[in-house]
Design a protein around this motif. Structure first.
Motif, PDB file in Angstrom:
ATOM      1  N   SER A 129       5.122  -2.878  24.431  1.00 42.89           N
ATOM      2  CA  SER A 129       6.245  -2.423  25.580  1.00 42.89           C
ATOM      3  C   SER A 129       5.837  -3.102  26.933  1.00 42.89           C
ATOM      4  CB  SER A 129       6.070  -0.730  25.518  1.00 42.89           C
ATOM      5  OG  SER A 129       7.025  -0.146  26.067  1.00 42.89           O
ATOM      6  N   TYR A 130       5.300  -2.111  27.716  1.00 40.89           N
ATOM      7  CA  TYR A 130       4.873  -2.743  29.136  1.00 40.89           C
ATOM      8  C   TYR A 130       4.068  -3.662  29.009  1.00 40.89           C
ATOM      9  CZ  TYR A 130       4.990  -2.244  34.282  1.00 40.89           C
ATOM     10  OH  TYR A 130       4.787  -2.520  35.611  1.00 40.89           O
ATOM     11  N   TYR A 133       5.635  -6.812  28.144  1.00 39.31           N
ATOM     12  CA  TYR A 133       6.403  -7.442  29.237  1.00 39.31           C
ATOM     13  C   TYR A 133       5.427  -8.285  29.911  1.00 39.31           C
ATOM     14  CZ  TYR A 133       9.072  -7.220  33.505  1.00 39.31           C
ATOM     15  OH  TYR A 133       9.664  -8.030  34.751  1.00 39.31           O
ATOM     16  N   THR A 154       8.748  -5.256  22.444  1.00 42.44           N
ATOM     17  CA  THR A 154       8.839  -5.638  24.221  1.00 42.44           C
ATOM     18  C   THR A 154       9.863  -6.868  24.296  1.00 42.44           C
ATOM     19  OG1 THR A 154       7.725  -5.988  26.177  1.00 42.44           O
ATOM     20  CG2 THR A 154       7.032  -7.153  24.137  1.00 42.44           C
ATOM     21  N   LEU A 158      13.115  -6.652  29.557  1.00 42.72           N
ATOM     22  CA  LEU A 158      12.618  -5.433  29.400  1.00 42.72           C
ATOM     23  C   LEU A 158      13.927  -4.582  29.677  1.00 42.72           C
ATOM     24  CD1 LEU A 158       9.941  -4.407  28.257  1.00 42.72           C
ATOM     25  CD2 LEU A 158       9.540  -3.295  30.339  1.00 42.72           C
ATOM     26  N   GLN A 266      14.119  -8.804  21.882  1.00 37.05           N
ATOM     27  CA  GLN A 266      12.741  -9.699  21.253  1.00 37.05           C
ATOM     28  C   GLN A 266      13.128 -10.770  20.283  1.00 37.05           C
ATOM     29  OE1 GLN A 266       9.915  -6.891  20.055  1.00 37.05           O
ATOM     30  NE2 GLN A 266       8.318  -8.367  19.760  1.00 37.05           N
ATOM     31  N   HIS A 289      10.150   2.461  18.505  1.00 36.16           N
ATOM     32  CA  HIS A 289       9.374   2.288  19.682  1.00 36.16           C
ATOM     33  C   HIS A 289       8.114   2.725  19.608  1.00 36.16           C
ATOM     34  CE1 HIS A 289       8.516   0.051  23.410  1.00 36.16           C
ATOM     35  NE2 HIS A 289       8.414   1.241  23.960  1.00 36.16           N
TER      36      HIS A 289
END
Length: 534
Positions: A129-130, A133, A154, A158, A266, A289
């Motif tokens: 995720s973050y 990114y 990710t 985003l 992605q 997720h």
């Protein structure tokens, strides 16, 4: 802590560790280019940690708990040392947290610092995720010490998929903005369940610009930006790192989920890597997720460690997909794989999905005061609220139309990009079209496979709504039926369309609308499925 180690090994189905005797050096201070210092923890085996490959994790969620123990410890027990850093403005790191905007400069400064440390040699970027990114934010300017990237659920742009003008998401960006604004409050973890209910109620706020205060009691600059600016706004330009993807020289292993909120981006990133000649590989599983599975750790050990040690990982085809319905992992040479061609399946009168369009329009009434709910699918929620679920109750609603094939006499395999062409009209100009592909089993239960939504601004005329659904890999088995749902929303995954044309943040008027789905010869509504060639 050995008990924690054993529990993680069992829960994540990990191979036995090299050592369970690891230590954590806390609160290392890492200077950024503007003098701000960010804090990091370094996890290493108690003996022999110096010089091991370093897994770098940069996170806005803190260095302890699930991220420290749940991510760093398993890697430190199995051949890595781990540096887990709190991004700017959070959990003791200096500066102000401004989501997504500072990760390139801070990421490059962190790498500059790391390569100078006497205990660090080769580096692997890792995280979901973050945390994925931030890998893309620096991906075109990596020092040679970075030997691999492992971005998980990710993508390089985003939030931009959420902010499409023709399909604004609500639950993921606003819910995330509220969550990060509260995560450092005392007892934040204990309050999570009650907070989720409060946030769910806030999604119904009118105007939506008050949703952050309704959910958390405080104003969130990020949430206000999300509501006020769509993906085309200059405000978001610097957050898009898609242009960096093709310049990545280190090998990349991308891990995605069929029900993940970032899947389309992605897959785009993977295609860009392969077109540029990068030795990238892709794994897509039946995950949402927030699923926590062992594949990221498997790739960290089999792929990341191999490259960090100057070796080649065990050979494998570039693409590994979990094929739903068949419930098997299969390997392919590319995404989308060759040998699958688009095939139109037409909506017809009587709720039939088949070889041709026919009949008078079907009608339903959509009321944003009682919006069609999001049921399963691509959602940023835990538990049974996301992923593959029973759609029986949803399909019983009067604001959901269904079109179903006869019982299949042969398996039908669908792998690739899915879309729909729905000829649509409404009693108002502004309306949404939501399309969902489902698998109906022999017992009659309808299970969602993939879906998507588009917003129309001239719906008072008969208009073809071109809907991009999430990609999929799915085999509809003989004896099952294929079903298509059509409705006008999936709330709160998508913001409800008020029908008034007012801006998202300030809309206060909700207009119920009479919708029509056309499927005659002149308006052949269809879903387009990438079918396996004969």
């Amino acid at each position: 802590m050995n008990l924690v180690s054993h529990l993680l090994e069992r829960q994540l189905r990990l191979p036995p560790p090299i050592t369970r005797d690891v230590v954590c050096e806390k609160d290392l201070r890492i200077p950024m280019s503007d003098g701000v210092e960010l804090l990091a923890n370094r996890w290493t085996p108690r003996d022999g940690g110096d010089g091991l490959p370093t897994a770098l994790l940069r996170t806005p969620y803190g260095r302890g708990g699930a991220f420290g123990t749940g991510l760093a410890r398993p890697l430190a027990e199995r051949g890595y040392q781990v540096l887990i850093q709190s991004t700017r403005g959070g959990f003791g790191s200096g500066g102000t947290f401004d989501p997504l905007r500072q990760e390139r400069a801070d990421g490059l400064a962190t790498l500059d610092w790391l390569v100078e440390q006497p205990w660090s040699d080769t580096i692997v970027l890792f995280g979901m995720s973050y945390l994925g990114y931030v890998q893309w934010a620096v991906a075109d300017a990596l020092p040679p010490q970075v030997r691999a990237l492992i971005p998980i659920v990710t993508e390089s742009a985003l939030t931009l998929e959420f902010l499409r003008a023709d399909g604004r998401s609500l639950e993921a960006p606003v819910g995330w903005g509220v969550m990060v604004s509260l995560q450092e409050r005392p007892f934040a973890r204990l309050r999570q369940l009650t907070q989720e209910r409060r946030t769910d109620r806030a999604f119904r706020s009118l105007p939506l610009s008050s949703a952050d205060v309704a959910a958390s009691g405080v104003r969130s600059a990020y949430v206000q930006d999300v509501l006020a600016h769509d993906a085309r706004a200059p405000r978001w330009a610097e957050l898009d790192h898609t242009h960096r993807v093709a310049s990545v020289t280190a090998p990349v292993s991308s891990i995605a989920g069929w029900y993940d909120i970032f899947l389309p981006g992605q897959l785009r990133d993977f295609r860009l890597l392969r077109e540029a000649g990068n030795p990238a590989r892709l794994t897509v599983g039946p995950w949402t997720h927030v699923d926590f599975h062992n594949t990221p750790f498997t790739e960290a050990l089999d792929f990341g460690l191999a490259y960090a040690r100057g070796e080649e990982p065990k050979p494998r085809p570039p693409v590994r997909l979990y094929v739903g319905g068949q419930d098997l992992w299969r390997d392919f040479e590319s995404w989308p794989p060759p040998g699958y061609s688009p095939s139109r399946w037409y909506l017809s009168s009587g709720g039939v999905l088949g070889a041709e369009a026919a009949g008078e329009p079907d009608r339903y009434r959509y009321d944003p005061a009682d919006p069609t709910p999001a049921v399963g699918g691509v959602r940023l929620v835990r538990g049974g609220g996301a992923g593959r679920v029973d759609n029986t109750a949803l399909e019983a609603r009067p604001d959901v139309l269904t079109y179903t094939t006869p019982v299949l006499t042969d398996d039908v395999e669908v792998i690739g990009e899915v879309s729909a062409e729905i000829w649509f009209s409404s009693s108002v100009r502004h309306a949404d079209v939501f399309v969902r592909l489902c698998d109906v089993d022999p017992a009659g239960t309808s299970w969602n496979v993939c879906d998507g939504l588009v917003s129309l601004t001239s719906a008072d005329e008969v208009t073809r709504a071109d809907v991009t659904l999430w990609p999929t890999a799915y085999r509809f088995r003989r004896g099952h039926r294929i079903r298509v749902q059509v409705s006008s929303g999936a709330f709160p995954r998508f913001a409800r369309n008020p029908g008034s044309g007012e801006p998202l943040a300030s809309a206060t008027t909700l207009l119920a609308a009479d919708q029509q789905v056309h499927h005659d010869a002149a308006h052949p509504s269809a879903i387009v499925l990438p079918l396996r060639d004969a």
